[in-house]
Scaffold this active site. Structure first.
Site, PDB file in Angstrom:
ATOM      1  N   ARG A 118      -2.653   6.201   3.883  1.00 43.12           N
ATOM      2  CA  ARG A 118      -1.724   7.170   3.307  1.00 43.12           C
ATOM      3  C   ARG A 118      -0.289   7.099   3.805  1.00 43.12           C
ATOM      4  O   ARG A 118       0.585   7.779   3.267  1.00 43.12           O
ATOM      5  CB  ARG A 118      -2.286   8.589   3.510  1.00 43.12           C
ATOM      6  CG  ARG A 118      -3.463   8.868   2.606  1.00 43.12           C
ATOM      7  CD  ARG A 118      -3.984  10.286   2.816  1.00 43.12           C
ATOM      8  NE  ARG A 118      -4.957  10.375   3.902  1.00 43.12           N
ATOM      9  CZ  ARG A 118      -5.379  11.510   4.433  1.00 43.12           C
ATOM     10  NH1 ARG A 118      -4.863  12.657   4.018  1.00 43.12           N
ATOM     11  NH2 ARG A 118      -6.297  11.515   5.386  1.00 43.12           N
ATOM     12  N   TRP A 175      -4.107  -1.857  -1.159  1.00 39.33           N
ATOM     13  CA  TRP A 175      -4.672  -3.165  -0.830  1.00 39.33           C
ATOM     14  C   TRP A 175      -5.896  -2.916   0.029  1.00 39.33           C
ATOM     15  O   TRP A 175      -6.139  -1.806   0.490  1.00 39.33           O
ATOM     16  CB  TRP A 175      -3.653  -4.037  -0.095  1.00 39.33           C
ATOM     17  CG  TRP A 175      -2.928  -3.303   0.987  1.00 39.33           C
ATOM     18  CD1 TRP A 175      -3.421  -2.948   2.214  1.00 39.33           C
ATOM     19  CD2 TRP A 175      -1.587  -2.795   0.927  1.00 39.33           C
ATOM     20  NE1 TRP A 175      -2.469  -2.255   2.924  1.00 39.33           N
ATOM     21  CE2 TRP A 175      -1.330  -2.145   2.165  1.00 39.33           C
ATOM     22  CE3 TRP A 175      -0.569  -2.839  -0.044  1.00 39.33           C
ATOM     23  CZ2 TRP A 175      -0.111  -1.541   2.452  1.00 39.33           C
ATOM     24  CZ3 TRP A 175       0.643  -2.225   0.250  1.00 39.33           C
ATOM     25  CH2 TRP A 175       0.871  -1.589   1.484  1.00 39.33           C
ATOM     26  N   GLU A 188     -13.657  -3.316   4.523  1.00 34.01           N
ATOM     27  CA  GLU A 188     -14.321  -2.865   3.287  1.00 34.01           C
ATOM     28  C   GLU A 188     -15.118  -4.014   2.676  1.00 34.01           C
ATOM     29  O   GLU A 188     -16.170  -3.813   2.094  1.00 34.01           O
ATOM     30  CB  GLU A 188     -13.278  -2.388   2.259  1.00 34.01           C
ATOM     31  CG  GLU A 188     -12.453  -1.199   2.692  1.00 34.01           C
ATOM     32  CD  GLU A 188     -11.508  -0.777   1.580  1.00 34.01           C
ATOM     33  OE1 GLU A 188     -10.341  -1.224   1.603  1.00 34.01           O
ATOM     34  OE2 GLU A 188     -11.924  -0.033   0.682  1.00 34.01           O
ATOM     35  N   CYS A 246      -8.789   8.509   2.786  1.00 32.81           N
ATOM     36  CA  CYS A 246      -7.953   7.297   2.761  1.00 32.81           C
ATOM     37  C   CYS A 246      -7.171   7.123   4.046  1.00 32.81           C
ATOM     38  O   CYS A 246      -6.419   8.014   4.458  1.00 32.81           O
ATOM     39  CB  CYS A 246      -6.995   7.349   1.570  1.00 32.81           C
ATOM     40  SG  CYS A 246      -5.884   5.933   1.510  1.00 32.81           S
TER      41      CYS A 246
HETATM   42  N1  ARG Z   1     -14.299   0.225  -0.740  1.00 28.55           N
HETATM   43  C1  ARG Z   1     -13.991  -0.205  -2.065  1.00 28.55           C
HETATM   44  C2  ARG Z   1     -14.358  -1.679  -2.239  1.00 28.55           C
HETATM   45  O1  ARG Z   1     -14.755  -2.315  -1.304  1.00 28.55           O
HETATM   46  C3  ARG Z   1     -12.514  -0.027  -2.399  1.00 28.55           C
HETATM   47  C4  ARG Z   1     -11.988   1.389  -2.312  1.00 28.55           C
HETATM   48  C5  ARG Z   1     -10.483   1.461  -2.280  1.00 28.55           C
HETATM   49  N2  ARG Z   1      -9.940   0.724  -1.162  1.00 28.55           N
HETATM   50  C6  ARG Z   1      -8.639   0.570  -0.903  1.00 28.55           C
HETATM   51  N3  ARG Z   1      -8.288  -0.164   0.126  1.00 28.55           N
HETATM   52  N4  ARG Z   1      -7.708   1.117  -1.656  1.00 28.55           N
HETATM   53  O2  ARG Z   1     -14.214  -2.256  -3.279  1.00 28.55           O
END
Ligand code: ARG
Length: 370
Positions: A75, A243, A248, A72
């Site tokens: 953090r 968030w 991602e 992560c």
């Molecule tokens: N990578 C995952 C997604 O695209 C989410 C994982 C958690 N990500 C976060 N920013 N807390 O759905």
């Protein structure tokens, strides 16, 4: 991190509990309470084979687990994790209500609050609560004659839900139901009320045609399939959220060929030469897609961070951990962003991937058991 649940063993449980309590109370400046607390835990385990965390232990343990999450990059905010204690929930309906409360609290009209809801842990090796969903909100995926509709990552779970009588509308963005299991009973399914699911239509700040792609994504990623281990207790249902980092969504969920796979269409619409890798059309399309994600979340007032800012925040986390005399562990392969990794400091460093507890661990997907 993948690690099977350690076999139930009351002696090992006490040792784990003691190690956790010593560290937890030291960090909270409550050393004076350690010996009494250890005696109480020892007596409880001797009598019942089990012990319970106080709320403060639970809350600090969940925060330590975030601090120890090697993959992560978010953090820096570990101390701001808001902990909702739902250890009383003892049937699927009560668990569903707790999950609805989580979504509402965490979403906060877009000003996302990092939140965890903690349900009953395993007791003497027996699992009490398990959520079958990967995240509380996730889109279904369907195999059809014209290819996959929706999120290919959800195919197996969607099939399970259908086998239990659930039916989605068949769009690319059908929100899956919650699947909640108590002990060894058959899981129950619950639809999430629409008003609890914040979603963001994706638009581009300059390209008007971007709307026509009809992309959208949900606001809050609540990971719900991991096991939280604190002081030897196994919280098999402890959904948590921060968030999103925009990449991602823009560089993975939309871009991966085995996910929504939209780069070719974005590239074509941009007028790029998608016939040759050497034109670097994928790179150009990726950047515009990621700009659209950041822009759209901002526009809807839903918290999101870009990867450069996230890396800077992680650098600040590393600095603060050094000041607190703790080593930062990390998994480099996950910490580097999938776009322009070498522009962040993370790329140019090494990280020790040792796994500390408390922590969050992967669990096997129950719907994929043979
Ligand atoms: N990578 C995952 C997604 O695209 C989410 C994982 C958690 N990500 C976060 N920013 N807390 O759905």
């Amino acid at each position: 991190m993948h690690a099977p649940v350690p076999a139930y063993d009351p002696d090992a449980l006490y040792e784990e509990a003691a190690a956790f309590v010593r560290q937890c109370y030291a960090e909270l400046d409550r050393e004076a309470e350690i010996e009494d607390r250890l005696a109480a835990i020892e007596a409880s385990i001797a009598e019942t084979g089990h012990y319970e965390h106080t709320f403060d232990e639970l809350a600090h343990g969940a925060r330590m687990a975030w601090r120890n999450s090697n993959r992560c990059i978010g953090r820096l905010f570990w101390q701001r994790l808001h902990v909702l204690d739902e250890r009383d929930a003892d049937d699927a309906e009560a668990v569903a209500d707790g999950l609805y409360r989580h979504l509402e609290y965490a979403t906060n009209d877009g000003a996302i609050r990092p939140t965890i809801t903690i349900f009953k842990p395993m007791v003497r090796g027996e699992q009490q609560v398990r959520l079958w969903n990967y995240q509380l909100v996730r889109y279904a995926g369907y195999e059809t004659d014209d290819g996959i509709v929706g999120d290919p990552d959800s195919l197996a779970f969607t099939e399970y839900c259908q086998s239990r009588g659930w039916a989605g509308e068949g769009t690319d963005y059908d929100v899956l139901p919650l699947v909640i299991q108590l002990r060894d009973r058959e899981p129950k399914l619950f639809e999430i009320p629409d008003e609890l699911v914040a979603e963001v239509p994706i638009r581009h700040p300059d390209y008007e045609w971007f709307d026509e792609l009809e992309l959208k994504w949900y606001g809050v990623p609540v990971v719900s399939n991991m096991r939280l281990e604190i002081g030897g207790l196994q919280y098999t249902a402890a959904p948590f959220n921060g968030w999103y980092v925009a990449t991602e969504i823009g560089a993975r969920n939309f871009a991966d060929e085995y996910r929504y796979d939209v780069l070719p269409e974005v590239g074509d619409r941009m007028g790029l030469d998608t016939s040759r890798d050497r034109s670097l059309w994928k790179d150009e399309a990726l950047v515009e897609l990621n700009k659209a994600v950041v822009h759209s979340y901002d526009r809807e007032g839903v918290t999101i961070v870009d990867h450069h800012t996230a890396a800077r925040q992680f650098e600040e986390f590393e600095k603060r951990e050094a000041e607190a005399d703790r080593e930062v562990t990390g998994d480099w392969t996950w910490l580097i962003p999938p776009v322009s990794p070498a522009t962040t400091h993370v790329f140019h460093k090494k990280y020790d991937n040792e796994i500390r507890t408390p922590n969050y661990f992967y669990q096997d997907a129950p719907h994929e058991d043979g």
